[in-house]
Design a protein around this motif. Structure first.
Motif, PDB file in Angstrom:
ATOM      1  N   PRO A  41     -18.725  23.812  -0.866  1.00  0.00           N
ATOM      2  CA  PRO A  41     -18.075  24.225  -1.826  1.00  0.00           C
ATOM      3  C   PRO A  41     -18.131  25.461  -2.254  1.00  0.00           C
ATOM      4  O   PRO A  41     -17.200  26.226  -2.923  1.00  0.00           O
ATOM      5  CB  PRO A  41     -18.581  23.246  -2.921  1.00  0.00           C
ATOM      6  CG  PRO A  41     -19.998  22.803  -2.305  1.00  0.00           C
ATOM      7  CD  PRO A  41     -19.778  22.859  -0.842  1.00  0.00           C
ATOM      8  N   LYS A  42     -19.375  26.330  -1.934  1.00  0.00           N
ATOM      9  CA  LYS A  42     -19.931  27.615  -2.428  1.00  0.00           C
ATOM     10  C   LYS A  42     -18.758  28.441  -1.292  1.00  0.00           C
ATOM     11  O   LYS A  42     -18.166  29.626  -1.958  1.00  0.00           O
ATOM     12  CB  LYS A  42     -21.362  28.058  -2.230  1.00  0.00           C
ATOM     13  CG  LYS A  42     -21.453  29.194  -2.440  1.00  0.00           C
ATOM     14  CD  LYS A  42     -23.065  29.764  -2.138  1.00  0.00           C
ATOM     15  CE  LYS A  42     -23.483  31.040  -2.316  1.00  0.00           C
ATOM     16  NZ  LYS A  42     -24.955  31.473  -1.841  1.00  0.00           N
ATOM     17  N   HIS A  88     -16.101  27.543   0.145  1.00  0.00           N
ATOM     18  CA  HIS A  88     -14.678  27.313  -0.055  1.00  0.00           C
ATOM     19  C   HIS A  88     -14.260  28.437  -1.431  1.00  0.00           C
ATOM     20  O   HIS A  88     -12.976  28.732  -1.607  1.00  0.00           O
ATOM     21  CB  HIS A  88     -14.630  25.817  -0.462  1.00  0.00           C
ATOM     22  CG  HIS A  88     -13.023  25.667  -0.935  1.00  0.00           C
ATOM     23  ND1 HIS A  88     -12.039  25.492  -0.182  1.00  0.00           N
ATOM     24  CD2 HIS A  88     -12.586  25.467  -2.393  1.00  0.00           C
ATOM     25  CE1 HIS A  88     -10.930  25.172  -0.892  1.00  0.00           C
ATOM     26  NE2 HIS A  88     -11.335  25.295  -2.200  1.00  0.00           N
ATOM     27  N   LYS A  89     -14.987  28.322  -2.369  1.00  0.00           N
ATOM     28  CA  LYS A  89     -14.732  29.139  -3.638  1.00  0.00           C
ATOM     29  C   LYS A  89     -14.511  30.536  -3.251  1.00  0.00           C
ATOM     30  O   LYS A  89     -13.513  31.069  -3.970  1.00  0.00           O
ATOM     31  CB  LYS A  89     -15.763  28.814  -4.745  1.00  0.00           C
ATOM     32  CG  LYS A  89     -15.785  29.476  -5.827  1.00  0.00           C
ATOM     33  CD  LYS A  89     -16.500  29.373  -7.064  1.00  0.00           C
ATOM     34  CE  LYS A  89     -16.475  30.131  -8.231  1.00  0.00           C
ATOM     35  NZ  LYS A  89     -17.559  29.753  -9.318  1.00  0.00           N
ATOM     36  N   PRO A 129     -13.833  22.175   0.938  1.00  0.00           N
ATOM     37  CA  PRO A 129     -14.574  22.151  -0.443  1.00  0.00           C
ATOM     38  C   PRO A 129     -15.268  21.081  -0.786  1.00  0.00           C
ATOM     39  O   PRO A 129     -16.552  21.427  -1.373  1.00  0.00           O
ATOM     40  CB  PRO A 129     -13.345  21.931  -1.495  1.00  0.00           C
ATOM     41  CG  PRO A 129     -12.150  21.398  -0.709  1.00  0.00           C
ATOM     42  CD  PRO A 129     -12.341  21.880   0.623  1.00  0.00           C
ATOM     43  N   LYS A 136     -11.457  30.761  -0.966  1.00  0.00           N
ATOM     44  CA  LYS A 136     -10.115  30.883  -2.048  1.00  0.00           C
ATOM     45  C   LYS A 136      -9.728  31.699  -2.698  1.00  0.00           C
ATOM     46  O   LYS A 136      -8.628  32.276  -2.872  1.00  0.00           O
ATOM     47  CB  LYS A 136     -10.260  29.314  -2.718  1.00  0.00           C
ATOM     48  CG  LYS A 136      -8.748  29.128  -3.495  1.00  0.00           C
ATOM     49  CD  LYS A 136      -8.866  27.804  -4.171  1.00  0.00           C
ATOM     50  CE  LYS A 136      -7.441  27.500  -4.809  1.00  0.00           C
ATOM     51  NZ  LYS A 136      -6.921  28.538  -5.566  1.00  0.00           N
ATOM     52  N   LYS A 137     -10.764  32.430  -3.253  1.00  0.00           N
ATOM     53  CA  LYS A 137     -10.366  33.725  -3.954  1.00  0.00           C
ATOM     54  C   LYS A 137      -9.957  34.704  -3.122  1.00  0.00           C
ATOM     55  O   LYS A 137      -8.937  35.508  -3.775  1.00  0.00           O
ATOM     56  CB  LYS A 137     -12.014  34.254  -4.578  1.00  0.00           C
ATOM     57  CG  LYS A 137     -11.967  35.239  -5.702  1.00  0.00           C
ATOM     58  CD  LYS A 137     -13.177  35.566  -6.141  1.00  0.00           C
ATOM     59  CE  LYS A 137     -12.973  36.902  -7.339  1.00  0.00           C
ATOM     60  NZ  LYS A 137     -14.379  37.033  -7.899  1.00  0.00           N
TER      61      LYS A 137
END
Length: 379
Positions: free
Chosen positions: A288-289, A291-292, A284, A295-296
């Motif tokens: 970060p992009k 990872h988001k 993350p 994770k979804k």
């Protein structure tokens, strides 16, 4: 009394070393260790015991369990046995002994029902199982050779469509056995592909490589961090393994013929892990992009898989030190293909107190397909 047992690793997926046969209180004992096959880690084993006419119980004893990857709780190990080429069956919990100097052994009693039996860490999965999957799909899955391995073995990729250069459909790219002894991941992928074929999904371009480290699979390697280069740490540019070069070029063709939706890399964790399946996502802090988005997908999968099969900590990122801090399949899919990606870890033997069978693995894969279908339906 002379012991007539014979032990062989000259079988499919064969792996064992330091094999000894002796007798204790009238019971034959076959002791062994999983072989590293030249790598830094050991875990996978598969051996054949030829019993002749003997039908008495035989003890199988794994020495130095503390040396396998994730060997800290050997009571969670549940090997499988096949008598005379029959179906594989799970064994129960082992007898664990701590020796005076701290070394650990784990043993199981097997009552032979045929003149020979095979004994393995987990249900084996190889080319025969892939062929069965293809045959059972009634023409849904097409198999192509996309290149050769380091030892000139064919790399087989399954597909339901070639897609098109207009990229009118979304796509999935699926891979298993980068670490060749990680059998549970193959069975989950098998269930996934069977469910896709059952549903006859046509609006997704799905390409899958079930046996990516085919040399290690055939030779009985465990394959984690194996020399000359861990397959899943060879995804840089240029690739550090020929198999990865082949896979990268296949991913590039897939990427040109669909709009990437998701890639999944099917693995198995440490040998004694038992708290359910989980997913590694991108870091993350660094990504970060990505990872988001990853994770979804992990949350979607966990919801459909159910608590019996899923770790409470189902969404993770790699924060342990690897022998090679080099790009992985996950990195390549995230950054080069611009695709969400999950690296999935499914336990070998137990999930939240439930002993896993081939049907359980396939059910996990089936439920993952349900998560994909729902995600597409929800937009």
């Amino acid at each position: 009394m002379k012991i007539l047992l014979k032990v062989s690793t000259d079988i499919p997926f064969g792996n064992a070393a330091d094999i000894e046969v002796k007798e204790e209180n009238g019971t034959p004992v076959v002791s062994f260790e999983p072989s590293t096959h030249g790598g830094p880690e050991s875990l996978w084993f598969c051996l054949r015991v030829k019993t002749g006419t003997r039908s008495k119980k035989i003890k199988l004893l794994m020495k130095n369990v503390q040396n396998i990857l994730g060997g800290g709780t050997p009571e969670n190990i549940r090997p499988v046995v096949s008598h005379g080429g029959g179906n594989w069956v799970r064994l129960g919990a082992p007898e664990v002994k701590i020796l005076p100097d701290g070394r650990t052994t784990a043993s199981w009693l097997v009552t032979p029902t045929k003149k020979e039996f095979d004994f393995a860490f987990c249900y084996p999965y190889g080319r025969n199982e892939v062929d069965n999957l293809i045959n059972d799909s009634n023409g849904y899955w097409k198999a192509d050779v996309i290149g050769l391995s380091h030892k000139d073995r064919p790399l087989i990729r399954l597909s339901n469509s070639s897609g098109n250069l207009k990229r009118t459909s979304r796509g999935l790219y699926l891979i298993a056995r980068q670490h060749s002894g990680e059998m549970s991941g193959s069975w989950v992928l098998d269930g996934f592909l069977r469910e896709v074929a059952r549903l006859k999904i046509k609006d997704l371009v799905i390409w899958a490589v079930p046996l990516s480290n085919i040399d290690g699979v055939t030779d009985g390697d465990y394959g984690k961090d194996n020399f000359p280069y861990d397959l899943n740490r060879a995804w840089g540019s240029p690739a550090m393994r020929h198999e990865v070069l082949v896979l990268q070029r296949d991913l590039q063709r897939w990427n040109k013929r669909c709009t990437p939706l998701l890639a999944i890399d099917f693995h198995s964790p440490g040998g004694c892990e038992a708290d359910g399946a989980y997913f590694f996502n991108s870091d993350p802090k660094k990504y970060p992009k990505e990872h988001k988005l990853d994770k979804k997908w992990a949350d979607r999968m966990a919801k459909e898989m159910g608590p019996e099969y899923t770790s409470k900590n189902h969404s993770r990122f790699i924060d342990y030190r690897s022998r090679w801090e080099t790009p992985t399949f996950h990195h390549y899919c995230n950054l080069t293909c611009k695709s969400a990606c999950l690296s999935m870890e499914t336990p070998y033997g137990i999930s939240n107190g439930h002993v896993l069978t081939q049907d359980d693995y396939r059910l996990i894969g089936k439920r993952m397909v349900r998560a994909v279908v729902k995600a597409i339906s929800d937009g």
